[in-house]
Design a protein around this motif. Structure first.
Motif: not given
Length: 450
Positions: A9-15, A36-38, A163-168
């Motif tokens: 499972a990958i959380c976060g659909g950025g690059i 992806e949250a969006a 992969c959910d970013g700086i506010k992970s």
């Protein structure tokens, strides 16, 4: 048909998340789900740049042809300009003090187009939208990881990649759990901190940067780094040289670690007047370029303190979620960034997220990996990626200070040029394939010592 060996499972659909999903999808015995949250994949911001080591990965993934179609120019391996460094904080014409060249130069793209290449390469059924992760649970190392989303649904997997970013959310839970087990010092790594730097961003159609006599602004052809005390301006063309991306940075070193503008959102619209006032008194070619940005936006650059780990059992962090000091330009409202949230001063954030994804996919797809050996694969990934990411994180931050004459050399340009050259050494000290091989060696050592 036999079922998959395990579920990722990958959380976060950025690059970073998309690259990992594409790379893992090449292994038919691995089930991949990207949450992806969006409501759709999207990127805000404008430009993204990569270097030759990242281009090597895109080639290995079979995507170089598609990326070549959207680059500022098709990469051919010949030497190109990295950046042209120029002293510009005076009303008279500035001058070059350092010129950085390397194979391929810096390869530039429009960020949304860059993301779309990965989206188009994603197999059907992998993506799941409207899935904002609020927590995960793993009762033991032998049981699946359960994911809990804000829409009151859940899912299970065998390995979770944040992969959910700086506010992970995943980083926050991982560090809080480690803190409860005695590592309380990790709590300081949870929240991003303001670097003291604010940037103004804007896009300029190339036609607006051509004088009446047809002479082009130098940044159309050459990536520029205009430097001055406490400020610098980065500009380069994207989208087949049809648009120029401008990032104008201004820093208050004394405010690093403080609350950003009394809690103001990290990204807001601002006036052209505010932008021009900030660079009043700079050389004409900078001022004239900034006058072409009619509707600038203002961004607060945040980063993470370097993490001592990326992995906990069957959960791992990737990209800006681990702290590489780069703002992924998805930081609006509740959007996210990834494992090494690094400042953007060496154009390394996207490339390192892609390199994380490449090496992790290489390990998870290795023939020796079974369901029981997933934690070992993640530890091998951490062993290789964490030191380099933290090194580049620090280097990127240091480079930003040097561009603004706040580094050890100050504004002594004779010493600053050679010092900047050393800042780029990481580009050639290793290769992505060499790092992937080193990660496999680490994995094989752990397997042999079982």
């Amino acid at each position: 048909m036999p079922g998959p060996k395990f579920r990722v499972a990958i959380c976060g659909g950025g690059i970073g998340g998309l690259c990992l999903a594409v790379a893992l999808s090449k292994h038919s015995d691995i089930q991949v789900d990207l949450y992806e949250a969006a409501a759709r994949f999207k990127e805000i911001g404008a430009g993204v740049m990569i270097w030759s080591r990242t281009w090597e990965i895109l080639t290995l993934l079979g995507l170089d042809g598609k990326f070549a179609e959207i680059a500022h120019a098709p990469p051919d391996g010949s030497d190109g300009v990295g950046f042209d460094y120029r002293k510009s904080d005076q009303p008279e014409e500035g001058h070059r003090f350092y010129f950085f060249e390397r194979p391929y130069g810096c390869i530039r793209f429009h960020r949304a187009q860059f993301l779309d290449v990965f989206v188009d390469a994603l197999p059907e059924g992998v993506d799941h939208f409207g899935k904002r992760l609020i927590s995960y649970s793993q009762t033991s190392s032998d049981t699946p990881v359960e994911l809990h989303f804000s829409d009151n649904t859940s899912a299970v997997c065998d390995v979770l990649i944040g992969c959910d970013g700086i506010k992970s959310t995943i980083r926050k839970q991982m560090l809080e759990e480690k803190a409860r087990m005695g590592q309380k010092e990790l709590l300081r790594n949870i929240n991003p901190i303001w670097t003291g730097t604010t940037v103004y961003r804007g896009l300029i159609p190339v036609d607006r940067l051509k004088a009446l006599d047809g002479k082009e602004h130098r940044t159309i052809e050459t990536p520029m780094m205009y430097c001055g005390k406490h400020k610098h301006v980065v500009s380069y063309s994207i989208s087949k040289r049809s648009i120029v991306n401008v990032v104008a940075c201004t820093s208050r070193p004394d405010l690093e670690g403080s609350t950003y503008r009394d809690g103001e959102p990290w990204v807001v619209d601002c006036t052209q007047e505010e932008l021009l006032d900030c660079y009043n008194g700079w050389e004409p070619e900078v001022v004239e370029m900034l006058k072409c940005i009619e509707k600038p936006t203002r961004w607060g650059i945040h980063h993470l303190r370097p993490l001592p780990m990326y992995v906990s059992n069957k959960v791992a962090l990737l990209g800006d979620a681990v702290g590489l000091l780069s703002i992924m330009y998805r930081a609006l409202s509740n959007a996210t960034v990834q494992a090494h949230a690094m400042s953007p001063h060496q154009g390394a954030g996207a490339g390192h997220a892609i390199e994380d994804a490449f090496i992790l996919a290489h390990l998870l797809g290795h023939h020796s990996i079974t369901l029981a050996r997933l934690p070992q694969a993640l530890l091998a990934y951490e062993h290789v990626r964490l030191p380099l990411a933290n090194h580049v994180l620090r280097g990127s931050y240091e480079s930003g200070k040097m561009y603004e004459f706040d580094g050890p050399q100050g504004d002594s340009l004779q010493g600053l040029g050679p010092a900047l050259e050393k800042q780029w050494d990481w580009l050639d000290q290793t290769t992505p394939t060499g790092e992937a091989d080193r990660a496999v060696e680490r994995l094989e050592d752990m397997v042999q010592n079982e």
